[in-house]
Design a protein around this motif. Structure first.
Motif: not given
Length: 79
Positions: A31-32, A21-26, A16-19
């Motif tokens: 995947c990233l 921060l990067t403005g992407t979906s979960g 969730h934090q990564a999504a």
């Protein structure tokens, strides 16, 4: 993404934090993150949490500090 994640002041990074921060979906963030895991830059510690592998976090944080302050502030404000 690696530099962005290094701006977080935590050792464990959630999907969730990564999504956020990067403005992407979960699913995209997962995947990233998994790409970074396969490159041995991060490791998955549970189904929803990751952390930097070894000294990579230190390197990523140093690289992130080279980004313009305005860019860092924007990434953290949106995250």
């Amino acid at each position: 993404m690696l530099h962005s994640l290094a701006l977080l002041s935590t050792s464990l990074i959630s999907v969730h934090q990564a999504a956020t921060l990067t403005g992407t979906s979960g699913p995209t963030a997962r995947c990233l993150l998994d790409v970074l895991v396969h490159a041995h830059l991060m490791e998955r510690v549970s189904p929803h949490y990751y952390r930097f592998h070894g000294f990579i976090g230190i390197y990523a944080a140093e690289c992130a500090q080279r980004e313009p302050q305005a860019d860092r502030d924007l990434m953290l404000a949106t995250g």
